[in-house]
Design a protein around this motif. Structure first.
Motif, short mmCIF file in Angstrom:
data_model
loop_
_atom_site.label_atom_id
_atom_site.label_comp_id
_atom_site.label_asym_id
_atom_site.label_seq_id
_atom_site.Cartn_x
_atom_site.Cartn_y
_atom_site.Cartn_z
N GLU A 35 0.83 -1.19 0.00
CA GLU A 35 0.00 0.00 0.00
C GLU A 35 0.87 1.25 0.00
OE1 GLU A 35 -2.37 -0.42 3.47
OE2 GLU A 35 -0.78 0.18 4.86
N LEU A 36 0.28 2.35 -0.42
CA LEU A 36 1.01 3.61 -0.59
C LEU A 36 0.84 4.50 0.64
CD1 LEU A 36 2.64 5.41 -2.59
CD2 LEU A 36 0.45 6.38 -3.29
N TRP A 37 1.97 4.99 1.16
CA TRP A 37 1.96 5.93 2.28
C TRP A 37 2.39 7.33 1.86
CZ3 TRP A 37 0.58 5.40 7.48
CH2 TRP A 37 0.12 4.14 7.84
N GLU A 38 3.18 7.44 0.83
CA GLU A 38 3.61 8.74 0.32
C GLU A 38 3.95 8.57 -1.15
OE1 GLU A 38 7.01 12.21 1.14
OE2 GLU A 38 7.04 10.30 2.24
N GLY A 39 3.54 9.55 -1.97
CA GLY A 39 3.78 9.40 -3.40
C GLY A 39 3.83 10.72 -4.14
N ARG A 40 3.92 10.61 -5.45
CA ARG A 40 3.97 11.77 -6.34
C ARG A 40 2.58 12.40 -6.47
NH1 ARG A 40 9.33 11.90 -6.12
NH2 ARG A 40 10.40 10.26 -7.28
N PRO A 41 2.51 13.59 -7.10
CA PRO A 41 1.19 14.21 -7.30
C PRO A 41 0.23 13.36 -8.12
CG PRO A 41 2.93 15.83 -7.61
CD PRO A 41 3.61 14.51 -7.46
N CYS A 42 0.76 12.48 -8.97
CA CYS A 42 -0.13 11.65 -9.79
C CYS A 42 -0.87 10.60 -8.96
CB CYS A 42 0.66 10.96 -10.90
SG CYS A 42 1.89 9.77 -10.33
N SER A 43 -0.45 10.42 -7.70
CA SER A 43 -1.07 9.39 -6.86
C SER A 43 -2.08 9.96 -5.88
CB SER A 43 0.02 8.63 -6.09
OG SER A 43 0.71 9.50 -5.21
N ASP A 44 -2.66 11.10 -6.20
CA ASP A 44 -3.67 11.69 -5.31
C ASP A 44 -4.85 10.74 -5.13
OD1 ASP A 44 -2.15 13.94 -5.02
OD2 ASP A 44 -3.18 15.08 -6.59
N GLY A 45 -5.27 10.59 -3.89
CA GLY A 45 -6.39 9.72 -3.59
C GLY A 45 -6.01 8.27 -3.35
N LEU A 46 -4.70 7.96 -3.35
CA LEU A 46 -4.26 6.57 -3.16
C LEU A 46 -3.60 6.34 -1.81
CD1 LEU A 46 -2.76 5.71 -6.67
CD2 LEU A 46 -5.02 5.17 -5.77
N PHE A 47 -3.74 7.27 -0.88
CA PHE A 47 -3.12 7.08 0.42
C PHE A 47 -3.69 5.84 1.11
CE2 PHE A 47 -3.18 7.92 5.06
CZ PHE A 47 -1.81 7.87 5.28
N GLY B 117 18.34 0.61 -3.85
CA GLY B 117 17.47 -0.56 -3.76
C GLY B 117 16.26 -0.35 -2.88
N LEU B 118 16.01 0.91 -2.49
CA LEU B 118 14.86 1.26 -1.67
C LEU B 118 13.90 2.11 -2.49
CD1 LEU B 118 16.78 2.20 1.61
CD2 LEU B 118 15.59 0.06 1.13
N ASP B 119 12.86 2.61 -1.84
CA ASP B 119 11.93 3.49 -2.53
C ASP B 119 12.63 4.78 -2.95
OD1 ASP B 119 9.60 1.91 -2.39
OD2 ASP B 119 9.31 2.48 -0.30
N PRO B 120 12.31 5.32 -4.11
CA PRO B 120 12.90 6.60 -4.52
C PRO B 120 12.49 7.71 -3.55
CG PRO B 120 11.86 5.49 -6.38
CD PRO B 120 11.45 4.76 -5.14
N PRO B 121 13.23 8.83 -3.54
CA PRO B 121 12.86 9.95 -2.66
C PRO B 121 11.45 10.45 -2.96
CG PRO B 121 15.07 10.25 -3.54
CD PRO B 121 14.49 9.08 -4.26
N GLY B 122 10.70 10.67 -1.90
CA GLY B 122 9.33 11.16 -2.06
C GLY B 122 8.30 10.08 -2.23
N ILE B 123 8.71 8.81 -2.17
CA ILE B 123 7.77 7.69 -2.34
C ILE B 123 7.97 6.71 -1.18
CG2 ILE B 123 7.13 5.71 -3.76
CD1 ILE B 123 7.90 7.27 -6.21
N ARG B 124 6.88 6.30 -0.58
CA ARG B 124 6.91 5.29 0.48
C ARG B 124 5.82 4.26 0.22
NH1 ARG B 124 6.20 7.38 6.19
NH2 ARG B 124 5.04 9.06 5.17
N VAL B 125 6.24 3.06 -0.09
CA VAL B 125 5.33 1.93 -0.29
C VAL B 125 5.65 0.90 0.78
CG1 VAL B 125 4.57 0.11 -1.85
CG2 VAL B 125 5.15 2.36 -2.76
#
Length: 232
Positions: A128-140, A170-178
């Motif tokens: 599941e998504l905890w933090e993401g880019r602007p394109c992921s609005d509504g997916l928290f 090998g981890l999530d890119p900056p600004g993204i937390r899955v």
């Protein structure tokens, strides 16, 4: 009389071109040239049509990707058709037998004793998504992996960007937390109608287990062992 002879000489003795007439050989040669030209046009048009038909009838090159997509489509279609057929049948034709949990509890008197930890296999645990880019609005806290997979169809590039790992760390890119989905729902069902641990959890519940002594050790299956230990 002299004028008639002069006219005859001009028409028959002198070249026919000077009198404004064409000989029979000239006419026939021109006619043959026109016919040859028409035949060439017909032949060229026929060859052009044959080339077009040949290109149309030529089978398309079948690639490995086409075979994989075709196989996946057939498997998914067959699975959903069988599932639909199963639910459309009358209840009397597919009576569910007694579950093992009920039978073991009744016949052998089994009950919950030791805690049980379930470890899901690779790719079966939900993410599941905890933090993401602007394109992921509504997916928290919405599932990116597991569940209905509707986000793949809605925004495939955004979905791929959030599931991809950084090339160096090998981890999530900056600004993204899955993160892995917590709890028993992390791997009870991989997709609607496709259970993983749901049947086992149900049977364990029949003999007295619940969330306080039944745990799902969910993890982010994308990470390496070292990065998994670092994240936890």
């Amino acid at each position: 009389m002299a004028s008639i002879l002069r006219f005859r000489k001009l028409c028959y003795v002198e070249p026919a071109v000077k009198c404004g007439f064409e000989s029979f050989d000239d006419k026939s040669s021109k006619i043959n040239q026109k016919l040859d030209k028409k035949e060439e046009d017909v032949i060229s048009a026929t060859n052009f049509g044959l080339e077009i038909n040949k290109k149309r009838k030529q089978p398309k090159e079948w690639r490995c990707l086409d075979s994989c997509c075709w196989m996946i489509g057939c498997l998914c279609t067959t699975w959903w058709l069988l599932l639909l057929l199963y639910h459309c049948l009358p209840v009397s034709l597919h009576q569910v037998p007694e579950s093992p949990g009920i039978r073991l509890k009744r016949e052998e008197g089994l009950s919950a004793l030791h805690p049980v930890v379930l470890v899901p296999g690779i790719v079966t645990g939900g993410l599941e998504l905890w933090e993401g880019r602007p394109c992921s609005d509504g997916l928290f806290r919405k599932r990116l992996w597991g569940g209905s997979f509707t986000e793949i169809l809605k925004r495939p590039l955004c979905w791929l960007e959030h599931l991809s790992l950084h090339n160096e760390t090998g981890l999530d890119p900056p600004g993204i937390r899955v993160r892995a989905v917590p709890g028993l729902v992390a791997a009870d069902y991989f997709a609607p109608g496709y259970f993983v641990w749901a049947v086992l959890i149900e049977n364990l519940a029949k003999i007295g287990y619940e969330e306080k002594n039944l745990h799902m050790a969910a993890y982010d299956w994308r990470l390496s062992f070292q990065n998994t230990e670092r994240e936890t």
